[in-house]
Structure formats: structure tokens, C-alpha cells
Design a protein around this motif. Sequence first.
Motif: not given
Length: 238
Positions: A52, A54, A69, A135-136, A138, A140-141, A204, A208
Motif C-alpha cells: 500500500v 499513500t 488500508k 485491489y478493492e 486497498g 495499489n502495488r 495494476m 483492475e
Amino acid sequence: MKKMNLVLLCMFFLSAFAVQAQQGQSLPPLVSVSGTGEVRVQPNEVVVNLGVETRGKTLDEARKETDKKAAAIISYLKKKGVDDRHIQTSYVTLNPVYPGGEYGRTNPEFYMAQKSMTVVVKKMDKFDELLSGLYEAGANRVDGVQFQVSDVEKYKAEARKKAVANAKDKASMLTSELGAKLGRVYAINEGSSNGGGPRPMYKMAMMESAAYDSAGGPTIAGGELVITSTVDVSFVIE
């Protein structure tokens, strides 16, 4: 004092004599060979390295958002049946980011917080579904995946057995060609490798996408792992 020196001198001569005696020992006639063994097996686990990342106007803001997250990801994994011992935090970073990379010269443009974790997925057929859910939650990597086999020691033993047999066959062939007889084992050393299979990197965009491709099949292929063992063996020639 003189008595002490005399004792030390005697010990020195005894040690020197022992070393010379050991060096003077001749080795028996030997044949030395290397044997290799290989086992190929399909992996049944996937190790996922995810994280994660941010950004926030303050350090505390970035940290809190990342922690939130990360907690959601861990909660999701547990709901999906991933055991606690298969979820491990890899590293945590909190850094100020300055405009133009001029560290310390101006006020930070923002603060970046990162938290990475390693997850062992036991059910490979659920990997795509699990990744989409991460992914949903949180994440993002995703830095990469690695395939492995759970009962690797069993395959190591099998590879070792093949390596020993290979070494013995080589030694027998060499001695028989020279009209000699193979005797007992004099020395043996062993090394092994877990091998490896394909390690695809996930971006990513793949996370998605839908869990399955347009052909309706899984998006990962585990291939096979190659587990090897090597032994160096010396046999006495009789």
C-alpha cells in the motif's frame, strides 16, 4: 616461571609432532565423482509481494491512511481463509518528498507512506479472485509473485537419492573400465537447490481487469519447479 615455560615448550613439540604425523598419513586409493539428481514438480502455492502506498499533506495523515488500508487488506485475507502465519509485513517506510528532489532545502511537497507485506496463497485456483479482492481492499502495488511447493523436503530427499545413485553409477563405471573394484564410501558432501519456476510480475492494470481473461481461463501459469541435488563422493578403490 621456568616450570611454566617448560610445560608450554613440551606442549608445542607434542602439537608439532601430531601435525607431522597427521600429514604423513597417506590416503587410500580413491575415485572421486559428482552426482546430480533432479525432480520436476508442479507448484501448489503462490507467494505474493504486495503493498500500500499513500500520500498525505502531513506525515501523520499519510501514515494513518496507509495503516487503514493495510488493516483492511489483512482483514480481507483472513476472511478468505488465509492463515495468520501466511501473512507477514515486509517493511514500512515514511518519507517526506521535496519538490525537484531537493531534500531538506524547502518544505516537503507531500509525505509518502508505504507498507508492504508477503502473503502465501495456498489455493492457486483462487489466486485471480483473491488478487482482485486485494485491489478493492486497498492494495495499489504488487511487486511480484513466486511459485513454490509446500512439501519441498520430500522432493529434496528424492533428488538427493537420485544424485547418490548417479554418483555411484559413475564411480562404478570408472573403476570397472580400469579393472578395479569399487569399495566403501570414504567422503561425501551434498548441496541442493529448490529450483524455481516462472515469476511473472503483476501491474495494476492487470489487477483492475477481470479475474479471467477473454478466453475464460486463469491469468497465471505456475509451470514447474526444478529441485536439484548435487553430491561429491569419494569411494575407496579395492
